[in-house]
Design a protein around this motif. Structure first.
Motif, PDB file in Angstrom:
ATOM      1  N   HIS A  20       0.847  -1.192   0.000  1.00 50.78           N
ATOM      2  CA  HIS A  20       0.000   0.000   0.000  1.00 50.78           C
ATOM      3  C   HIS A  20       0.880   1.238   0.000  1.00 50.78           C
ATOM      4  O   HIS A  20       1.863   1.307   0.732  1.00 50.78           O
ATOM      5  CB  HIS A  20      -0.908  -0.011   1.233  1.00 50.78           C
ATOM      6  CG  HIS A  20      -1.748   1.203   1.354  1.00 50.78           C
ATOM      7  ND1 HIS A  20      -2.806   1.458   0.514  1.00 50.78           N
ATOM      8  CD2 HIS A  20      -1.680   2.256   2.211  1.00 50.78           C
ATOM      9  CE1 HIS A  20      -3.361   2.605   0.868  1.00 50.78           C
ATOM     10  NE2 HIS A  20      -2.692   3.103   1.884  1.00 50.78           N
ATOM     11  N   GLU A  21       0.549   2.202  -0.807  1.00 49.38           N
ATOM     12  CA  GLU A  21       1.300   3.452  -0.889  1.00 49.38           C
ATOM     13  C   GLU A  21       0.861   4.367   0.258  1.00 49.38           C
ATOM     14  O   GLU A  21      -0.255   4.879   0.251  1.00 49.38           O
ATOM     15  CB  GLU A  21       1.060   4.140  -2.228  1.00 49.38           C
ATOM     16  CG  GLU A  21       1.775   5.454  -2.400  1.00 49.38           C
ATOM     17  CD  GLU A  21       3.279   5.315  -2.241  1.00 49.38           C
ATOM     18  OE1 GLU A  21       3.854   6.104  -1.465  1.00 49.38           O
ATOM     19  OE2 GLU A  21       3.884   4.433  -2.866  1.00 49.38           O
ATOM     20  N   GLU A  63      -5.678   6.876  -1.395  1.00 45.09           N
ATOM     21  CA  GLU A  63      -6.558   5.726  -1.193  1.00 45.09           C
ATOM     22  C   GLU A  63      -6.349   5.112   0.195  1.00 45.09           C
ATOM     23  O   GLU A  63      -5.225   5.034   0.679  1.00 45.09           O
ATOM     24  CB  GLU A  63      -6.281   4.658  -2.247  1.00 45.09           C
ATOM     25  CG  GLU A  63      -6.605   5.077  -3.661  1.00 45.09           C
ATOM     26  CD  GLU A  63      -8.086   5.228  -3.906  1.00 45.09           C
ATOM     27  OE1 GLU A  63      -8.887   4.480  -3.306  1.00 45.09           O
ATOM     28  OE2 GLU A  63      -8.464   6.108  -4.699  1.00 45.09           O
ATOM     29  N   ILE A  67      -6.103   1.994   2.935  1.00 44.65           N
ATOM     30  CA  ILE A  67      -5.489   0.673   2.828  1.00 44.65           C
ATOM     31  C   ILE A  67      -6.520  -0.393   2.477  1.00 44.65           C
ATOM     32  O   ILE A  67      -6.217  -1.371   1.821  1.00 44.65           O
ATOM     33  CB  ILE A  67      -4.681   0.306   4.099  1.00 44.65           C
ATOM     34  CG1 ILE A  67      -3.767  -0.876   3.774  1.00 44.65           C
ATOM     35  CG2 ILE A  67      -5.598   0.082   5.284  1.00 44.65           C
ATOM     36  CD1 ILE A  67      -2.667  -1.109   4.779  1.00 44.65           C
ATOM     37  N   SER A 105      -6.552  -1.053  -1.143  1.00 39.42           N
ATOM     38  CA  SER A 105      -5.445  -1.912  -1.564  1.00 39.42           C
ATOM     39  C   SER A 105      -5.739  -3.378  -1.252  1.00 39.42           C
ATOM     40  O   SER A 105      -5.351  -4.270  -2.007  1.00 39.42           O
ATOM     41  CB  SER A 105      -4.145  -1.482  -0.885  1.00 39.42           C
ATOM     42  OG  SER A 105      -3.771  -0.193  -1.316  1.00 39.42           O
ATOM     43  N   TYR A 123      -3.503   1.123  10.838  1.00 42.53           N
ATOM     44  CA  TYR A 123      -2.499   1.512   9.849  1.00 42.53           C
ATOM     45  C   TYR A 123      -2.109   2.979  10.003  1.00 42.53           C
ATOM     46  O   TYR A 123      -0.927   3.328   9.963  1.00 42.53           O
ATOM     47  CB  TYR A 123      -3.009   1.237   8.436  1.00 42.53           C
ATOM     48  CG  TYR A 123      -1.992   1.575   7.383  1.00 42.53           C
ATOM     49  CD1 TYR A 123      -0.868   0.772   7.201  1.00 42.53           C
ATOM     50  CD2 TYR A 123      -2.130   2.703   6.598  1.00 42.53           C
ATOM     51  CE1 TYR A 123       0.092   1.088   6.250  1.00 42.53           C
ATOM     52  CE2 TYR A 123      -1.181   3.021   5.639  1.00 42.53           C
ATOM     53  CZ  TYR A 123      -0.083   2.220   5.476  1.00 42.53           C
ATOM     54  OH  TYR A 123       0.868   2.544   4.539  1.00 42.53           O
ATOM     55  N   GLY A 139       2.647  -1.570   5.247  1.00 47.02           N
ATOM     56  CA  GLY A 139       1.728  -1.509   4.116  1.00 47.02           C
ATOM     57  C   GLY A 139       1.739  -2.742   3.240  1.00 47.02           C
ATOM     58  O   GLY A 139       0.999  -2.807   2.255  1.00 47.02           O
TER      59      GLY A 139
END
Length: 97
Positions: free
Chosen positions: A20-21, A26, A28, A31, A64, A89
């Motif tokens: 995940h970026e 967006e 998580i 993703s 997160y 991530g």
């Protein structure tokens, strides 16, 4: 419902892995949907799974966002898949069967 699993479940072969970026817009959870859709071979919008029925998505989002500097792993099952989400991530999907 989600089942928290121990790291011994990590022995199953990984079907899909992504990261995940953290600086992206967006969440998580998006993703996670994308990873599950990739395993199923469909677009995320065509995924026949509602993540909210399997796990507390807001809890994952909060974990997160607030614990990114920690080391943790959260594992749960979605139908026939085991999903592992890490503090960095990383999202890994493997077979739960």
């Amino acid at each position: 419902m989600a089942i928290a699993t121990t790291s011994s479940d990590a022995d199953a072969p990984t079907l899909y892995r992504t990261r995940h970026e953290p600086d992206g817009s967006e969440p998580i959870s998006r993703s996670i949907y994308t990873a599950l859709a990739a395993v199923e071979g469909v677009a995320p919008s065509d995924l026949d799974v509602r993540l909210y029925d399997c796990v507390d998505v807001e809890a994952i989002e909060d974990l997160y966002r607030t614990s990114a500097d920690s080391e943790w792993e959260f594992a749960f099952t979605v139908e026939r898949y085991a999903v592992r989400v890490r503090a960095d991530g990383t999202i890994a999907v493997s077979s739960a069967e």
